[in-house]
Design a protein around this motif. Structure first.
Motif, mmCIF file in Angstrom:
data_model
loop_
_atom_site.group_PDB
_atom_site.id
_atom_site.type_symbol
_atom_site.label_atom_id
_atom_site.label_comp_id
_atom_site.label_asym_id
_atom_site.label_seq_id
_atom_site.Cartn_x
_atom_site.Cartn_y
_atom_site.Cartn_z
ATOM 1 N N LEU A 129 0.822 -1.203 0.000
ATOM 2 C CA LEU A 129 0.000 0.000 0.000
ATOM 3 C C LEU A 129 0.859 1.257 0.000
ATOM 4 O O LEU A 129 0.497 2.261 -0.632
ATOM 5 N N GLU A 130 1.999 1.219 0.678
ATOM 6 C CA GLU A 130 2.887 2.371 0.681
ATOM 7 C C GLU A 130 3.344 2.707 -0.734
ATOM 8 O O GLU A 130 3.447 3.873 -1.120
ATOM 9 N N ARG A 131 3.623 1.675 -1.519
ATOM 10 C CA ARG A 131 4.065 1.909 -2.903
ATOM 11 C C ARG A 131 2.926 2.410 -3.776
ATOM 12 O O ARG A 131 3.167 3.033 -4.825
ATOM 13 N N LEU A 132 1.680 2.127 -3.379
ATOM 14 C CA LEU A 132 0.527 2.545 -4.179
ATOM 15 C C LEU A 132 0.030 3.939 -3.812
ATOM 16 O O LEU A 132 -0.909 4.431 -4.424
ATOM 17 N N ARG A 133 0.656 4.545 -2.810
ATOM 18 C CA ARG A 133 0.231 5.884 -2.386
ATOM 19 C C ARG A 133 1.200 6.943 -2.909
ATOM 20 O O ARG A 133 2.392 6.709 -3.036
ATOM 21 N N SER A 134 0.643 8.114 -3.161
ATOM 22 C CA SER A 134 1.459 9.286 -3.484
ATOM 23 C C SER A 134 0.973 10.427 -2.597
ATOM 24 O O SER A 134 -0.215 10.745 -2.594
ATOM 25 N N CYS A 135 1.889 11.000 -1.825
ATOM 26 C CA CYS A 135 1.511 11.997 -0.819
ATOM 27 C C CYS A 135 1.593 13.420 -1.368
ATOM 28 O O CYS A 135 2.371 13.699 -2.278
ATOM 29 N N ARG A 136 0.786 14.283 -0.783
ATOM 30 C CA ARG A 136 0.708 15.679 -1.229
ATOM 31 C C ARG A 136 0.483 16.569 -0.009
ATOM 32 O O ARG A 136 -0.360 16.268 0.839
ATOM 33 N N GLN A 137 1.240 17.642 0.057
ATOM 34 C CA GLN A 137 1.135 18.581 1.172
ATOM 35 C C GLN A 137 0.104 19.653 0.846
ATOM 36 O O GLN A 137 0.133 20.266 -0.213
ATOM 37 N N VAL A 138 -0.828 19.851 1.755
ATOM 38 C CA VAL A 138 -1.813 20.931 1.634
ATOM 39 C C VAL A 138 -1.781 21.706 2.940
ATOM 40 O O VAL A 138 -2.251 21.219 3.976
ATOM 41 N N ASP A 183 -0.759 20.082 6.495
ATOM 42 C CA ASP A 183 -1.153 18.678 6.571
ATOM 43 C C ASP A 183 -0.684 17.888 5.353
ATOM 44 O O ASP A 183 -0.528 18.428 4.250
ATOM 45 N N LEU A 184 -0.493 16.577 5.554
ATOM 46 C CA LEU A 184 -0.026 15.677 4.496
ATOM 47 C C LEU A 184 -1.140 14.697 4.151
ATOM 48 O O LEU A 184 -1.717 14.051 5.027
ATOM 49 N N TYR A 185 -1.430 14.560 2.854
ATOM 50 C CA TYR A 185 -2.497 13.681 2.383
ATOM 51 C C TYR A 185 -1.893 12.620 1.473
ATOM 52 O O TYR A 185 -1.172 12.946 0.523
ATOM 53 N N CYS A 186 -2.217 11.360 1.747
ATOM 54 C CA CYS A 186 -1.625 10.235 1.011
ATOM 55 C C CYS A 186 -2.733 9.348 0.447
ATOM 56 O O CYS A 186 -3.093 8.325 1.061
ATOM 57 N N PRO A 187 -3.301 9.689 -0.704
ATOM 58 C CA PRO A 187 -4.329 8.837 -1.317
ATOM 59 C C PRO A 187 -3.703 7.681 -2.083
ATOM 60 O O PRO A 187 -2.535 7.729 -2.479
ATOM 61 N N LEU A 188 -4.488 6.647 -2.313
ATOM 62 C CA LEU A 188 -4.069 5.553 -3.177
ATOM 63 C C LEU A 188 -4.096 6.017 -4.629
ATOM 64 O O LEU A 188 -4.774 6.995 -4.970
ATOM 65 N N SER A 212 -0.458 20.425 15.394
ATOM 66 C CA SER A 212 -0.370 21.434 14.334
ATOM 67 C C SER A 212 -0.328 20.814 12.952
ATOM 68 O O SER A 212 -0.553 21.497 11.959
ATOM 69 N N GLN A 213 -0.039 19.514 12.867
ATOM 70 C CA GLN A 213 0.019 18.844 11.567
ATOM 71 C C GLN A 213 -0.706 17.512 11.659
ATOM 72 O O GLN A 213 -0.607 16.798 12.662
ATOM 73 N N LEU A 214 -1.415 17.190 10.583
ATOM 74 C CA LEU A 214 -2.181 15.947 10.549
ATOM 75 C C LEU A 214 -1.848 15.197 9.267
ATOM 76 O O LEU A 214 -1.788 15.792 8.186
ATOM 77 N N ASP A 215 -1.617 13.904 9.382
ATOM 78 C CA ASP A 215 -1.408 13.050 8.214
ATOM 79 C C ASP A 215 -2.693 12.284 7.931
ATOM 80 O O ASP A 215 -3.251 11.640 8.826
ATOM 81 N N VAL A 216 -3.169 12.377 6.692
ATOM 82 C CA VAL A 216 -4.373 11.661 6.266
ATOM 83 C C VAL A 216 -3.942 10.570 5.296
ATOM 84 O O VAL A 216 -3.388 10.857 4.235
ATOM 85 N N GLY A 255 -1.022 8.943 15.000
ATOM 86 C CA GLY A 255 -1.122 10.371 14.703
ATOM 87 C C GLY A 255 -1.713 10.664 13.346
ATOM 88 O O GLY A 255 -1.760 11.831 12.922
ATOM 89 N N SER A 256 -2.163 9.614 12.635
ATOM 90 C CA SER A 256 -2.764 9.790 11.313
ATOM 91 C C SER A 256 -4.241 9.445 11.362
ATOM 92 O O SER A 256 -4.716 8.783 12.281
ATOM 93 N N VAL A 257 -4.953 9.898 10.345
ATOM 94 C CA VAL A 257 -6.374 9.595 10.209
ATOM 95 C C VAL A 257 -6.566 8.772 8.945
ATOM 96 O O VAL A 257 -5.987 9.094 7.897
#
Length: 467
Positions: free
Chosen positions: A249-258, A261-266, A295-299, A316-318
């Motif tokens: 799953l880690e290899r199938l995700r690409s993260c993006r900073q907004v 906060d950091l967002y990591c969708p599949l 102050s920072q959230l990982d999704v 610490g992630s959602v």
């Protein structure tokens, strides 16, 4: 025609009310097969009655003196079943293209899954013709046809010990929910070839009654039978999602900073990031600074079910949901939309249990009111989900769980009542009232309502367990 319009009408309504805007295209492609059983049954009924009509009206004798052999007439009837199937395929294509045209659609259309749908309809018509040629009595033909489709529906629902050797692929009995197309683990191409081979075999069986002897058909029958047997071998296993571990799953995700906060969708779900970011920013904007704890959230997006039994959301992630909803129609997608908002609020608000704690946490009084209100007030989508689910529940309480990992929250009628009253106020007025009180005093829901200037909330049931 009616059997085709019923499923299509559902898709059209979904486009009109907005629930189709966030379609997961891979899931929609797979769903076309289940929807195809209804037009397949309708076409089979018409084909059965048409095939038997000649004998009912006594026209067999007239056809016997015509230049065209009877088997050619049957062949024309079999080929004619392809026309409604092609029409169904065209309707499905139009619907999938309409779904894919939404900028919020996720994943991609699975072409082989979608191509199987019209073949299923054609299959139904061929079964109807075959029964019509083999059975002399209408009542018996109808009974056999009903039995065939009853077994098909039961098998598709996972109520029979069937496998991929079925007209429609059975659902996983431990339904993993929405999954990206590359995690489905479905041999759709092999199943389509097998289905076509069996369809041709049924056509040949329909022709044998009035056609040439078996020896004349051997050159066609033998290779088709061989294809059906060979393709059936890899289809014997029960249809299940692929086993996927966390590293995959880690290899199938690409993260993006907004923002912070950091967002990591599949892969294929990057269009969901904007909706998630609106919810996170909305929660931050309505919760008093003194009540926020990070102050920072990982999704991080994860499948609904732990496919290998051990999918982990980092501390610490959602966990972000696979589905999304913008309506208040009490749909299943609303559960994930509201639960995501609740998880975000619980992770950001001081004093609430972590969103991925692995248990169902009853949130009562001040923490429960603040978490549920922050979620419902964070975005119009979550607010609509809250209202839709509340309208469909009895007793006024709510239970939320984003991914089926055993983590979630329970809110009693008292917390829900306070939140409902807050949502009736003007947003600026509600935020002002929320920011004016101290949420760290351990106040009860009744005390919180009094400090907010609201009516006394309904009392939670006796014996309700609070953390």
């Amino acid at each position: 025609m009616i059997s085709m319009l019923l499923p299509v009408s559902q898709w059209v309504l979904a486009m009109v009310d907005g629930s189709a805007a966030y379609t997961v295209l891979s899931s929609a492609s797979v769903a076309t097969q289940s929807w195809s059983l209804l037009p397949a049954a309708g076409l089979a009924l018409v084909a059965l009655l048409t095939s038997m009509s000649a004998e009912r009206v006594g026209s067999d004798e007239l056809e016997s003196v015509q230049p065209m052999p009877r088997w050619l007439s049957t062949l024309a009837l079999l080929c004619g079943q392809a026309i409604p199937a092609l029409a169904w395929g065209l309707l499905i294509s139009v619907c999938l293209v309409a779904f894919a045209s939404s900028e919020n659609a996720a994943d991609q259309v699975l072409v082989l899954e979608a191509l199987t749908a019209p073949v299923v309809v054609w299959f139904g018509g061929v079964v109807g013709v075959l029964l019509g040629r083999l059975v002399r009595y209408s009542a018996l033909g109808l009974a056999l046809l009903g039995l065939v489709f009853l077994l098909a529906f039961l098998g598709q629902a996972g109520l029979l010990p069937t496998s991929w050797i079925a007209v429609v692929v059975p659902l996983d009995p431990i339904d993993p929910g929405t999954l990206p197309g590359h995690l489905l683990g479905r041999p759709a191409g092999v199943h389509l070839i097998w289905l076509l081979a069996v369809l041709v075999l049924l056509c040949l069986m329909s022709l044998l009654r009035d056609g040439p002897p078996w020896r004349s058909w051997a050159l066609i029958l033998v290779p088709i039978l061989a294809v059906a047997c060979v393709t059936a071998v890899p289809l014997r296993a029960k249809a299940d999602a692929s086993t996927v571990d966390n590293s995959t799953l880690e290899r199938l995700r690409s993260c993006r900073q907004v923002g912070p906060d950091l967002y990591c969708p599949l892969d294929g779900f990057s269009s969901r990031v904007d909706e998630w970011a609106v919810v996170v920013a909305g929660v931050r904007s309505v919760v008093p600074d003194s009540a926020q704890r990070m102050s920072q959230l990982d999704v991080v997006q994860v499948p609904y079910a732990a496919l290998d039994g051990a999918l982990v959301v980092p501390t610490g992630s959602v966990a972000a949901p696979m589905d999304w909803s913008v309506t208040d129609s009490s749909s299943i997608e609303e559960f994930t939309t509201l639960a995501f908002g609740v998880d975000v609020a619980a992770e950001l608000i001081d004093g609430a249990p972590a969103a991925n704690s692995g248990s169902i946490n009853p949130l009562c009084d001040a923490p429960g009111v603040l978490v549920l209100w922050a979620a419902a007030a964070s975005s119009p989508d979550v607010r609509a989900a809250f209202r839709g689910l509340l309208a469909a529940t009895q007793g006024g309480g709510l239970v939320t769980s984003t991914v089926r990992s055993g983590s979630g929250y329970v809110f009693s009628v008292s917390e829900v009542d306070v939140v409902q009253q807050l949502l009736t106020l003007q947003p600026d007025d509600a935020i002002r009232r929320v920011r004016s009180i101290d949420w760290g005093t351990g106040a009860t829901a009744v005390q919180i309502a009094d400090e907010l200037g609201l009516e006394v909330p309904r009392q939670r049931p006796d014996g309700w367990v609070c953390q």
